[in-house]
Design an enzyme around this catalytic site. Structure first.
Site, PDB file in Angstrom:
ATOM      1  N   ASN A   1       9.055   8.547   5.087  1.00 58.79           N
ATOM      2  CA  ASN A   1       7.927   9.337   4.584  1.00 58.79           C
ATOM      3  C   ASN A   1       7.012   9.759   5.711  1.00 58.79           C
ATOM      4  O   ASN A   1       6.843   9.058   6.695  1.00 58.79           O
ATOM      5  CB  ASN A   1       7.165   8.563   3.497  1.00 58.79           C
ATOM      6  CG  ASN A   1       6.005   7.755   4.058  1.00 58.79           C
ATOM      7  OD1 ASN A   1       4.905   8.277   4.265  1.00 58.79           O
ATOM      8  ND2 ASN A   1       6.262   6.485   4.327  1.00 58.79           N
TER       9      ASN A   1
ATOM     10  N   ASN B   1       1.970   8.318  10.635  1.00 59.41           N
ATOM     11  CA  ASN B   1       1.826   9.709  10.182  1.00 59.41           C
ATOM     12  C   ASN B   1       0.441  10.322  10.380  1.00 59.41           C
ATOM     13  O   ASN B   1       0.191  11.427   9.932  1.00 59.41           O
ATOM     14  CB  ASN B   1       2.225   9.807   8.708  1.00 59.41           C
ATOM     15  CG  ASN B   1       3.668   9.362   8.491  1.00 59.41           C
ATOM     16  OD1 ASN B   1       4.552   9.762   9.239  1.00 59.41           O
ATOM     17  ND2 ASN B   1       3.897   8.496   7.519  1.00 59.41           N
ATOM     18  N   THR B   2      -0.454   9.590  11.016  1.00 56.89           N
ATOM     19  CA  THR B   2      -1.748  10.161  11.387  1.00 56.89           C
ATOM     20  C   THR B   2      -1.820  10.122  12.909  1.00 56.89           C
ATOM     21  O   THR B   2      -1.767   9.032  13.490  1.00 56.89           O
ATOM     22  CB  THR B   2      -2.915   9.353  10.767  1.00 56.89           C
ATOM     23  OG1 THR B   2      -2.827   9.465   9.341  1.00 56.89           O
ATOM     24  CG2 THR B   2      -4.268   9.868  11.224  1.00 56.89           C
TER      25      THR B   2
ATOM     26  N   SER C   1      -0.088   3.268  10.530  1.00 58.97           N
ATOM     27  CA  SER C   1       0.754   4.326   9.953  1.00 58.97           C
ATOM     28  C   SER C   1       1.186   5.278  11.061  1.00 58.97           C
ATOM     29  O   SER C   1       0.374   5.674  11.898  1.00 58.97           O
ATOM     30  CB  SER C   1      -0.026   5.105   8.888  1.00 58.97           C
ATOM     31  OG  SER C   1       0.662   6.316   8.624  1.00 58.97           O
TER      32      SER C   1
ATOM     33  N   ALA D   1       0.832  -1.208   0.000  1.00 53.89           N
ATOM     34  CA  ALA D   1       0.000   0.000   0.000  1.00 53.89           C
ATOM     35  C   ALA D   1       0.863   1.252   0.000  1.00 53.89           C
ATOM     36  O   ALA D   1       1.994   1.253   0.497  1.00 53.89           O
ATOM     37  CB  ALA D   1      -0.896  -0.005   1.229  1.00 53.89           C
TER      38      ALA D   1
ATOM     39  N   PHE E   1      -1.381  10.105   4.526  1.00 55.16           N
ATOM     40  CA  PHE E   1      -2.597   9.670   3.811  1.00 55.16           C
ATOM     41  C   PHE E   1      -3.129  10.749   2.870  1.00 55.16           C
ATOM     42  O   PHE E   1      -4.317  11.085   2.901  1.00 55.16           O
ATOM     43  CB  PHE E   1      -3.720   9.278   4.786  1.00 55.16           C
ATOM     44  CG  PHE E   1      -3.446   8.080   5.649  1.00 55.16           C
ATOM     45  CD1 PHE E   1      -2.440   7.177   5.367  1.00 55.16           C
ATOM     46  CD2 PHE E   1      -4.242   7.842   6.770  1.00 55.16           C
ATOM     47  CE1 PHE E   1      -2.224   6.064   6.168  1.00 55.16           C
ATOM     48  CE2 PHE E   1      -4.036   6.739   7.577  1.00 55.16           C
ATOM     49  CZ  PHE E   1      -3.023   5.851   7.287  1.00 55.16           C
TER      50      PHE E   1
ATOM     51  N   ASN F   1       4.049  -2.300   8.722  1.00 53.41           N
ATOM     52  CA  ASN F   1       4.108  -0.938   8.203  1.00 53.41           C
ATOM     53  C   ASN F   1       5.518  -0.382   8.433  1.00 53.41           C
ATOM     54  O   ASN F   1       6.418  -1.108   8.845  1.00 53.41           O
ATOM     55  CB  ASN F   1       3.047  -0.085   8.910  1.00 53.41           C
ATOM     56  CG  ASN F   1       2.450   0.959   7.991  1.00 53.41           C
ATOM     57  OD1 ASN F   1       3.185   1.670   7.294  1.00 53.41           O
ATOM     58  ND2 ASN F   1       1.142   1.062   7.964  1.00 53.41           N
TER      59      ASN F   1
ATOM     60  N   LYS G   1      -3.270  -4.493   9.182  1.00 48.14           N
ATOM     61  CA  LYS G   1      -1.856  -4.165   8.946  1.00 48.14           C
ATOM     62  C   LYS G   1      -1.279  -3.563  10.215  1.00 48.14           C
ATOM     63  O   LYS G   1      -1.782  -2.552  10.720  1.00 48.14           O
ATOM     64  CB  LYS G   1      -1.724  -3.186   7.782  1.00 48.14           C
ATOM     65  CG  LYS G   1      -0.266  -2.885   7.434  1.00 48.14           C
ATOM     66  CD  LYS G   1      -0.130  -2.254   6.071  1.00 48.14           C
ATOM     67  CE  LYS G   1       1.319  -1.956   5.733  1.00 48.14           C
ATOM     68  NZ  LYS G   1       1.476  -1.351   4.411  1.00 48.14           N
TER      69      LYS G   1
HETATM   70  C1  FMN Z   1       6.317   6.573   0.411  1.00 45.50           C
HETATM   71  C2  FMN Z   1       5.585   5.508   1.166  1.00 45.50           C
HETATM   72  C3  FMN Z   1       4.202   5.631   1.349  1.00 45.50           C
HETATM   73  C4  FMN Z   1       3.503   4.649   2.060  1.00 45.50           C
HETATM   74  N1  FMN Z   1       2.148   4.770   2.215  1.00 45.50           N
HETATM   75  C5  FMN Z   1       1.460   3.794   2.856  1.00 45.50           C
HETATM   76  C6  FMN Z   1       0.053   3.869   2.985  1.00 45.50           C
HETATM   77  O1  FMN Z   1      -0.604   4.803   2.502  1.00 45.50           O
HETATM   78  N2  FMN Z   1      -0.571   2.865   3.653  1.00 45.50           N
HETATM   79  C7  FMN Z   1       0.090   1.801   4.194  1.00 45.50           C
HETATM   80  O2  FMN Z   1      -0.522   0.912   4.777  1.00 45.50           O
HETATM   81  N3  FMN Z   1       1.447   1.701   4.067  1.00 45.50           N
HETATM   82  C8  FMN Z   1       2.111   2.663   3.418  1.00 45.50           C
HETATM   83  N4  FMN Z   1       3.466   2.552   3.287  1.00 45.50           N
HETATM   84  C9  FMN Z   1       4.152   1.401   3.911  1.00 45.50           C
HETATM   85  C10 FMN Z   1       4.410   0.270   2.926  1.00 45.50           C
HETATM   86  O3  FMN Z   1       3.216  -0.259   2.418  1.00 45.50           O
HETATM   87  C11 FMN Z   1       5.215  -0.852   3.625  1.00 45.50           C
HETATM   88  O4  FMN Z   1       4.423  -1.412   4.651  1.00 45.50           O
HETATM   89  C12 FMN Z   1       6.512  -0.345   4.239  1.00 45.50           C
HETATM   90  O5  FMN Z   1       7.115   0.629   3.424  1.00 45.50           O
HETATM   91  C13 FMN Z   1       7.506  -1.471   4.469  1.00 45.50           C
HETATM   92  O6  FMN Z   1       7.868  -2.097   3.277  1.00 45.50           O
HETATM   93  P1  FMN Z   1       9.190  -1.753   2.425  1.00 45.50           P
HETATM   94  O7  FMN Z   1      10.352  -1.771   3.383  1.00 45.50           O
HETATM   95  O8  FMN Z   1       9.246  -2.773   1.348  1.00 45.50           O
HETATM   96  O9  FMN Z   1       8.965  -0.387   1.882  1.00 45.50           O
HETATM   97  C14 FMN Z   1       4.193   3.529   2.596  1.00 45.50           C
HETATM   98  C15 FMN Z   1       5.571   3.413   2.388  1.00 45.50           C
HETATM   99  C16 FMN Z   1       6.265   4.386   1.690  1.00 45.50           C
HETATM  100  C17 FMN Z   1       7.745   4.224   1.490  1.00 45.50           C
END
Ligand code: FMN
Length: 335
Positions: free
Chosen positions: A113, A184-185, A182, A64, A117, A245, A216
Site C-alpha cells: 500500500n 508513504n509520507t 510509514s 493501525a 495517510f 510497520n 511505532k
Molecule cells: C492497507 C494498509 C494500510 C496501513 N495503514 C497504516 C497506517 O495508517 N498507520 C500505521 O501505523 N500502519 C499502517 N499500516 C501498517 C499496519 O498497521 C502493520 O504495521 C503492517 O501492515 C504489518 O502488519 P501485517 O503484516 O499484519 O499487515 C497499514 C497496512 C496496510 C496493509
C-alpha cells in the site's frame, strides 16, 4: 480443510478492487457499530493482560490503518479484538496519494500500500469520539490512536503538527502511538533519527501526562538504528514499542508484483519476528509485535519471543475475522 472465509467469502471479496472492498467493509462495520446490541461488554477472560498500565481482555489487537478515522470501533471490538488502534490520523485532513494505491499479492499472501495517510483529520476524529466515548457503544477494550505528520507540514515543523493532533485527541484515546515509520509520507522515517526523535517524544510525553505513549518503528532499520531508537525512547518517557510497520524491502515478492509502497503480510514475517526478539534482548520495553502474523503458529511464536501483545492487519484480511478467535483459542489451550 474447507474454510468458509478463505474458500468462499475471500474469493468473492478479492474479485473487487482492494481499496473499494475495504471501504465497503468498513462502511458495513460502521453501520453495525450503531446497532444497539453491538456494544462493548466487559468480559472476564483468562487471556486478560495488563500492559503499560492498561487492561486488555485478550492480546490480539487490530493494527493501525484499517479504521483510519475511527468510524467502526464498536463493531471491530465485537469481532473479538482485544484492542483497536485507529488512525493514522493527521492534524490536517488529507486525501492521500493518487489511486490505485493498495494492491494484493495473493501468491505471497501480502499487501502493498501507498495510501499516504488518507484521513479526515484529527478534529473530525475528536468530534466523533467525543460522542461515542460516553455512550454505551464504547467498547470495553483499549482504543489506541495512531498519529502521523500532515503531508503539507515541513519536517522541521513536525513536532507542532503531532502536538496539534495530540491536543485534540488526548482525552479520547487510551494509548497513543507516534507513527514515524510509514514509508508513504516523504521524509517521515527520518524522524526516527535520535536528533529528531528525542524532542518529538519529549514534547508529546509532557503533553500527554500519564497516558501511554508508544513508538511505532520500521522494519528496515539497522541494529545500530534500533539501539539508538531504544535509547532515545527510554530517556524520553516512551511506554512501549510497536514493531513493525510495513517494509520497503520487496525482494520476497515476485518482480512483476513489485510497486512502490509498504509491503505487509507473509514477506514481512521473519523480519518483524527478528526485530521483536532483538528489542526484547536489548530493552525492558513492552512490545506490540505486528507484521506477517498469518497463522496461529506465527502468533504463538511472537508470544514465545516475548511479545506482550500482537496486532493483525494483513492476516485479518487473508484469514478473516475467525482468525482472532483461533489465536485466542490456541492461547487458552496452551495455558
Ligand atoms: C492497507 C494498509 C494500510 C496501513 N495503514 C497504516 C497506517 O495508517 N498507520 C500505521 O501505523 N500502519 C499502517 N499500516 C501498517 C499496519 O498497521 C502493520 O504495521 C503492517 O501492515 C504489518 O502488519 P501485517 O503484516 O499484519 O499487515 C497499514 C497496512 C496496510 C496493509
Amino acid at each position: 480443510m474447507f474454510s468458509l472465509y478463505e474458500d468462499f467469502v475471500r474469493r468473492l471479496l478479492f474479485l473487487v478492487d482492494p481499496e473499494k472492498i475495504h471501504e465497503y467493509a468498513l462502511h458495513a462495520l460502521s453501520l453495525a457499530s450503531s446497532l444497539p446490541f453491538v456494544s462493548g461488554k466487559a468480559q472476564g477472560s483468562p487471556l486478560r493482560r495488563e500492559v503499560f498500565g492498561l487492561s486488555f481482555p485478550n492480546p490480539v489487537g487490530l493494527a493501525a490503518g484499517f479504521d483510519k478515522n475511527g468510524i467502526a470501533i464498536p463493531a471491530l471490538a465485537a469481532l473479538g479484538f482485544g484492542s483497536v488502534e485507529i488512525g493514522t490520523v493527521t492534524a490536517v485532513a488529507q486525501p492521500g496519494n493518487p489511486k490505485p494505491r493498495m494492491f494484493r499479492v495473493p501468491e505471497s499472501e501480502a499487501i502493498i500500500n501507498r495510501l499516504g495517510f488518507n484521513n479526515r483529520g484529527a478534529a473530525a476524529m475528536a468530534e466523533r469520539l467525543q460522542m461515542l466515548r460516553p455512550s454505551r457503544q464504547w467498547p470495553a477494550i483499549p482504543v489506541g490512536i495512531n498519529i502521523g505528520k500532515s503531508r503539507i507540514v515541513p519536517l522541521e515543523n513536525a513536532v507542532e503538527d503531532y502536538l496539534k493532533s495530540l491536543r485534540l485527541l488526548r482525552e479520547h484515546g487510551d494509548y497513543f502511538v507516534l507513527n514515524v515509520s510509514s514509508p508513504n509520507t516523504p521524509g517521515l522515517r527520518s524522524l526516527q533519527d535520535p536528533a529528531a526523535l528525542g524532542p518529538l517524544c519529549a514534547t508529546l510525553r509532557r503533553e500527554l501526562a500519564l497516558k501511554p505513549l508508544l513508538l511505532k518503528i520500521a522494519p528496515d532499520l539497522t541494529w545500530k538504528e534500533v539501539d539508538d531508537i531504544l535509547a532515545t525512547a527510554e530517556s524520553n518517557g516512551i511506554s512501549g514499542i510497536i514493531a513493525t510497520n510495513t517494509t520497503i524491502d520487496h525482494s520476497k515478492v515476485p518482480i512483476s508484483r513489485r510497486t512502490q509502497g509498504g509491503l505487509s503480510g507473509t514477506p514481512l514475517r521473519d523480519r518483524s519476528y527478528e526485530i521483536l526478539k532483538y528489542i526484547k534482548t536489548r530493552s525492558r520495553f513492552p512490545v506490540i509485535s505486528v507484521g506477517g502474523i498469518m497463522h496461529v503458529t506465527d502468533a504463538l511464536a511472537r508470544f514465545d519471543a516475548g511479545a506482550d501483545l500482537i496486532q493483525l492487519y494483513t492476516g485479518f484480511i487473508y484469514r478473516g475475522p475467525g482468525f482472532i478467535r483461533q489465536i485466542c483459542r490456541a492461547l487458552r489451550e496452551r495455558r
